[in-house]
Design a protein around this motif. Structure first.
Motif, mmCIF file in Angstrom:
data_model
loop_
_atom_site.group_PDB
_atom_site.id
_atom_site.type_symbol
_atom_site.label_atom_id
_atom_site.label_comp_id
_atom_site.label_asym_id
_atom_site.label_seq_id
_atom_site.Cartn_x
_atom_site.Cartn_y
_atom_site.Cartn_z
ATOM 1 N N PHE A 226 0.841 -1.185 0.000
ATOM 2 C CA PHE A 226 0.000 0.000 0.000
ATOM 3 C C PHE A 226 0.884 1.246 0.000
ATOM 4 O O PHE A 226 1.850 1.331 0.742
ATOM 5 C CB PHE A 226 -0.921 0.026 1.221
ATOM 6 N N GLY A 227 0.480 2.238 -0.811
ATOM 7 C CA GLY A 227 1.252 3.468 -0.917
ATOM 8 C C GLY A 227 0.617 4.613 -0.152
ATOM 9 O O GLY A 227 -0.519 4.530 0.319
ATOM 10 N N ALA A 228 1.356 5.716 -0.038
ATOM 11 C CA ALA A 228 0.872 6.930 0.625
ATOM 12 C C ALA A 228 1.647 8.107 0.068
ATOM 13 O O ALA A 228 2.830 7.990 -0.277
ATOM 14 C CB ALA A 228 1.042 6.840 2.139
ATOM 15 N N VAL A 229 0.966 9.267 -0.022
ATOM 16 C CA VAL A 229 1.588 10.439 -0.621
ATOM 17 C C VAL A 229 0.884 11.684 -0.094
ATOM 18 O O VAL A 229 -0.276 11.631 0.352
ATOM 19 C CB VAL A 229 1.486 10.370 -2.173
ATOM 20 N N SER A 241 -3.638 7.906 1.812
ATOM 21 C CA SER A 241 -3.084 6.582 2.081
ATOM 22 C C SER A 241 -4.005 5.513 1.517
ATOM 23 O O SER A 241 -5.235 5.653 1.560
ATOM 24 C CB SER A 241 -2.895 6.374 3.585
ATOM 25 N N THR A 242 -3.419 4.446 1.003
ATOM 26 C CA THR A 242 -4.191 3.354 0.420
ATOM 27 C C THR A 242 -4.608 2.354 1.488
ATOM 28 O O THR A 242 -3.830 2.027 2.391
ATOM 29 C CB THR A 242 -3.357 2.636 -0.659
ATOM 30 N N PHE A 290 -5.839 -0.723 -4.454
ATOM 31 C CA PHE A 290 -4.878 0.221 -5.011
ATOM 32 C C PHE A 290 -3.504 -0.007 -4.403
ATOM 33 O O PHE A 290 -3.369 -0.543 -3.301
ATOM 34 C CB PHE A 290 -5.325 1.663 -4.742
ATOM 35 N N GLY A 291 -2.471 0.449 -5.126
ATOM 36 C CA GLY A 291 -1.094 0.316 -4.641
ATOM 37 C C GLY A 291 -0.442 1.668 -4.403
ATOM 38 O O GLY A 291 -0.938 2.479 -3.630
ATOM 39 N N LYS A 292 0.665 1.931 -5.088
ATOM 40 C CA LYS A 292 1.367 3.204 -4.940
ATOM 41 C C LYS A 292 0.520 4.338 -5.506
ATOM 42 O O LYS A 292 -0.297 4.147 -6.404
ATOM 43 C CB LYS A 292 2.719 3.154 -5.650
ATOM 44 N N LEU A 293 0.776 5.550 -4.997
ATOM 45 C CA LEU A 293 0.032 6.736 -5.396
ATOM 46 C C LEU A 293 1.009 7.800 -5.902
ATOM 47 O O LEU A 293 2.102 7.962 -5.339
ATOM 48 C CB LEU A 293 -0.785 7.292 -4.231
#
Length: 484
Positions: A226-229, A241-242, A290-293
């Motif tokens: 899981f991604g976050a940005v 955040s995913t 979902f994965g990376k953002l």
């Protein structure tokens, strides 16, 4: 809004990457493993320890040799400040940092133009005990955060005046680092286990410690990439955040979750497919999360998961587009309105809302001469011989015409203006064709008989200067595969 699509293939760029390099007595096939881009350059990491630095304006490619030998590069990041800072992490755990000078503008004094600085390299060794998988630069290019598959996050501070770099481990999540982001001194770290925000705090003794705050109170139910940005949502900077099940968390910079966005039903509904020039016949199965953002343009988010790419609008709660006909997705880089995708070891795909201006051909730049938004196909009139000019107008009227003389003259004047515009357009096309005919062709396509003479190989200085070491002498590339 312009259409998001693939405008042209990047075959020219891929062909400039050598198919193989020689290391000792062995030849190694070269594959692209990671990518990053800015407006002027593209950095391509490879499986042979080389970074290919591509100038998008001149079309030239420069090799940046790392200190990790032939180790595969797993991540590359560019920071455009006073100079270009390029960081490359490898599977062995080393991080190489290249300081590339920018070309001075033409209006500076000649003395500065003559003092060309070499490319300098810093190397971080011994801190990462696993492969480096994520890198993030500060805006001024003085700090670099690197994360590895073992969960360790290392901070590297670069002193440009003293030509030194200091590195230390700041946190260890003990799970693989998936994605990191930096905003106003706060480091966002998303691992396969949880997402945390790290803030630096000064200690009374003069040192510095990092305070860790978890995003959300609930732990994840499974380990997943899981991604976050940090992104702008509803007019303010928020943490995105995913979560599992096509969910996204919106939180503040302290980790407090304010809203949960659910895209589960929207992913089942039809959405526009992003156009590709060479799509796969077998669409990728829609993932379950979902994965990376990656922030895209102003309000949108690009997410990647299981070989598929989606463009989301968080404010309107809509799936703007999807890309499910790629073969694979090895790495993704996003900059403003551009998306670069490493589809395979020898395949790059550029998705954008506009064509690449640096790669536009002469014909593309003069496309308005051939295509007009108001142009339409009309049936041509039959060719006939016109009467002499003195017979066209008689007493203000033309023979066989019932129109008044003034109206007929206006029509003749309008027709002459149209003819003048057509002639001007044709003259511009002729000038364009003359320009194309005067272009020089590539002499390498000509057949040359006989054996080629061996060129004299002179010693030159390595353009990359290792900080703290004397520049080594290398032999120039003579067209044969070699590891630079």
């Amino acid at each position: 809004m312009n259409t998001l699509r693939e405008w042209s293939p990047l075959v020219e760029l891929v062909n400039k990457i050598p198919a193989s390099v020689q290391r000792g007595l062995l030849f190694h096939d070269v594959s692209i493993t990671c990518v990053d881009l800015v407006e002027e350059f593209i950095a391509l990491g490879s499986n042979v320890g080389l970074v290919f630095w591509y100038n998008r304006k001149t079309g030239t490619v420069e090799r940046l040799a790392t200190d990790s030998g032939s180790q595969e590069l797993t991540c590359v990041r560019i920071a455009s400040t006073v100079e270009y800072m390029v960081a490359a992490g490898c599977r062995a755990g080393q991080v190489n940092i290249f300081q590339i000078p920018k070309t001075p503008p033409p209006d500076v004094c000649a003395e500065l133009l003559l003092k060309a600085k070499p490319i300098e390299r810093y190397t971080v060794r011994g801190l990462h005990r696993a492969g480096v998988c994520e890198l993030v630069w500060s805006k001024n290019g003085m700090r670099l955060f690197s994360g590895d598959t073992g969960g360790s996050v290392v901070l590297t501070e670069i002193g440009y005046a003293t030509k030194t770099c200091q590195s230390r481990e700041i946190i260890n999540e003990r799970y693989e680092i998936v994605q990191m982001d930096l905003y106003r001194g706060k480091l966002l770290v998303s691992s396969s286990f949880r997402t945390v925000i790290c803030s630096a705090e000064e200690e009374p003794e003069g040192g510095q410690r990092w305070r860790v705050a978890q995003v959300g109170k609930k732990d994840r139910k499974m380990l997943a990439p899981f991604g976050a940005v940090f992104a702008t949502v509803h007019g303010k900077q928020q943490l995105v955040s995913t979560r599992s099940g096509f969910r996204l968390w919106l939180a503040d910079d302290e980790g407090n979750v304010a809203q949960t966005l659910i895209f589960k039903e929207l992913m089942r509904a039809p959405y526009p497919e992003i156009g590709l020039l060479n799509p796969s016949r077998n669409p990728i199965r829609i993932p379950t999360t979902f994965g990376k953002l990656y922030p895209f343009e102003d309000r949108r988010i690009v997410t990647v998961a299981n070989g598929a790419l989606f463009l989301l609008d968080l404010e309107r709660m809509a799936v703007v587009g999807g890309l499910t006909r790629l073969r694979h997705i090895l790495d993704v880089a996003v900059d403003r309105n551009e998306i670069l995708i490493v589809e395979s070891g020898r395949s790059l795909v550029r998705i954008a809302t506009l064509p690449d201006s640096s790669q536009s051909t002469i014909v593309l730049k003069n496309l308005e001469l051939f295509v007009s938004a108001e142009s339409q196909i009309v049936q041509a009139d039959e060719c006939c011989e016109e009467a002499p000019a003195e017979l066209l107008v008689h007493n203000g009227e033309s023979p066989g015409s019932s129109l008044p003389g003034d109206d007929r003259i206006d029509q003749v004047d309008g027709g002459m203006e149209d003819d003048a515009r057509l002639i001007d357009s044709h003259m511009k096309k002729l000038e364009l064709f003359d320009t194309l005919n005067e272009l020089k062709y590539d002499e390498s396509i000509l057949f040359k008989s006989g054996r080629s003479r061996r060129k004299h190989r002179s010693k030159v200085t390595n353009p990359i200067v290792e900080i703290g070491q004397i520049p080594k002498e290398i032999e120039p590339d003579s067209g044969e595969p070699s590891g630079s």
